[in-house]
Write an enzyme that holds these catalytic residues in place. Structure first.
Site, short mmCIF file in Angstrom:
data_model
loop_
_atom_site.label_atom_id
_atom_site.label_comp_id
_atom_site.label_asym_id
_atom_site.label_seq_id
_atom_site.Cartn_x
_atom_site.Cartn_y
_atom_site.Cartn_z
N ASN A 93 0.81 -1.22 0.00
CA ASN A 93 0.00 0.00 0.00
C ASN A 93 0.84 1.27 0.00
O ASN A 93 0.43 2.29 -0.55
CB ASN A 93 -0.96 -0.01 1.19
CG ASN A 93 -2.04 -1.07 1.05
OD1 ASN A 93 -2.32 -1.53 -0.05
ND2 ASN A 93 -2.62 -1.49 2.17
N ASP A 141 -9.86 -5.39 -5.65
CA ASP A 141 -10.61 -6.45 -4.99
C ASP A 141 -12.11 -6.18 -5.04
O ASP A 141 -12.55 -5.04 -4.92
CB ASP A 141 -10.20 -6.56 -3.51
CG ASP A 141 -8.83 -7.21 -3.36
OD1 ASP A 141 -8.48 -8.02 -4.21
OD2 ASP A 141 -8.15 -6.88 -2.37
N ASP A 176 -7.56 -4.72 6.65
CA ASP A 176 -6.89 -5.74 5.84
C ASP A 176 -6.48 -6.97 6.63
O ASP A 176 -6.14 -8.00 6.05
CB ASP A 176 -5.65 -5.15 5.16
CG ASP A 176 -6.00 -4.28 3.96
OD1 ASP A 176 -7.16 -4.36 3.51
OD2 ASP A 176 -5.13 -3.54 3.48
#
Length: 437
Positions: A23, A121, A321
């Protein structure tokens, strides 16, 4: 479609080095567009999503040189902006959600930026309003081609600093707005800004390039615009999501694992949250040591005796996450826990696969699941499954490594999007895992 064959039920042992943070890397790579000077970045993970972004930058005209493993130089002195309106870019940019963050730097430097509706996603709605509302407040004009699903922002007369209160503390939204604002005229204040370590890293890198950003690490950033930015060198943090994944793996497989060079000061609530599940997380210098939990691990209760709830929140809260990892680890704990996934309404839908493996999970609604742990008195059963997204994929892989028998996971490209050479690295500590085409 790639496949993993996993023979579970084996204890692992050894040390593992976390990759560079996915990220952070996606933000940092977009920031190279802000300057014509050379930018050198180290510890870039070799994963699908990051490599896709590097390919987009190359097609945009960025001169890229690989200097070593995970180390690259970037020079954006002769960009080919016509690529942004090409069919090739619509296809390539649409396959990567992180591509949205090239818009802010391009808007700041060239007065325009375009992006196809990005992929990523399928974990629920992931709107882009925060990104574009921030740029509009800086003076950009927004347009959206509904038929071609193509976004654009333009500011031919430049951007002007302003005060803005973000409607959500979006990490990528904050990053995009910060990169747009660093060369805006005057001062910009961003309130309710995201303050994740990766966003802090971006701001520190931009300051090394000559930006003037204060309030780093808080939810209020102040940015004094500058005329131009310089080159710099930067190193990406270790990936906290991967670190959490290895903690969960060690507990589920009753393995003794050392996670090397984790940057403890940037882990926030991650160690404490796994400790709530009864997992021993020991600090050894800048490493994490997880002993073999041969007697299992017991979930704590709240002070009043009610059973534990673990939920996600914007930083410094617990990262969403890792909720998938916490959920799968809880399936073999002693006790019960309520997992509350607030941010994404489809992220818990993979639990049906764990239920098929014998886990005791009640999916209360799209956001909440109650897990009743087996306390290792009953092992998960091997099965065949398909990875729906990155984080569910790694959770299913951990479940398979703990299960008795041989499991098959299809669509492992989803796992490869976020985890570097995961099968090789797991084999190095004793996992029985084979990749097939």
């Amino acid at each position: 479609m790639g496949t993993f064959q996993i023979e579970g039920g084996h204890q692992l042992k050894g040390s593992i080095q976390p990759q560079g943070a996915k990220n952070e890397a996606l933000q940092i790579l977009c920031a190279v567009l802000l300057t014509p000077e050379k930018v050198v970045i180290d510890n870039i993970p070799d994963i699908v999503d990051v490599n896709k972004l590097i390919n987009i930058l190359s097609n945009l005209g960025v001169k890229i040189q690989k200097l070593g493993k995970g180390k690259y130089s970037f020079k954006s002195d002769a960009l080919q902006l016509e690529y942004l309106e090409s069919e090739q870019f619509k296809k390539e940019g649409g396959g990567l959600r992180g591509s949205i963050m090239i818009v802010g730097p391009l808007l700041a430097r060239f007065g325009k930026g375009y992006i196809p509706r990005p992929g990523g996603d399928k974990i629920g709605r992931r709107r882009l309003d925060t990104h574009f509302e921030g740029m509009i407040k800086l003076g950009a004009k927004f347009r959206y081609n509904k038929e071609e699903r193509f976004y654009g922002v333009e500011a031919p007369e430049g951007l002007k600093g302003t005060f803005m209160l973000l409607d959500e503390a979006s990490v990528t939204g904050t990053a995009n707005i910060v990169m747009a604002a660093v060369m805006a005229e005057g001062e910009t204040t961003i309130y309710n800004a995201a303050c994740e370590p990766y966003l802090q890293q971006l701001c520190k890198m931009l300051n090394k390039m000559g930006a003037k950003i204060s309030g780093i690490g808080s939810n209020m950033l102040k940015i004094e615009g500058v005329k131009a930015l310089n080159g710099c060198e930067h190193s990406v943090l270790p990936d906290m999501i991967e670190i959490g994944s290895w903690i969960g793996l060690a507990a589920m497989t009753k393995s003794e694992i050392t996670i090397k060079n984790v940057s403890w000061e940037d882990l926030g609530l991650i160690p404490a949250t796994f400790r709530k599940l009864g997992i021993t997380v020991e600090k050894r210098g800048d490493d994490i040591f997880i002993p073999a939990h041969t007697e299992g691990y017991e979930i704590e209760t709240f002070i009043d005796g009610s059973f534990m709830t673990i939920s996600d929140a914007p930083w410094p809260g617990f990262t969403p996450d890792l909720l998938s990892i916490v959920l799968v680890v809880a399936t073999q704990a002693k006790g019960e826990v309520l997992i509350h996934q607030k941010m994404f309404e489809s992220r818990l839908f993979f639990v049906d696969k764990l239920i098929d493996m014998g886990a005791k999970i009640i999916l209360c609604d799209p956001h909440r699941a109650t897990v009743i742990g087996h306390n290792f008195k009953s092992t998960l059963k091997a099965t065949t499954m398909t990875s729906p997204d990155i984080r569910a994929g790694i959770s299913l892989l951990i479940a398979a490594l703990s299960a008795k028998g041989t499991s098959t996971i299809h669509n492992i490209e989803q796992i490869d999007r976020g985890y570097e050479n995961i099968d090789e690295r797991l084999r190095a500590i004793g996992a029985k895992i084979i990749r097939t085409a």
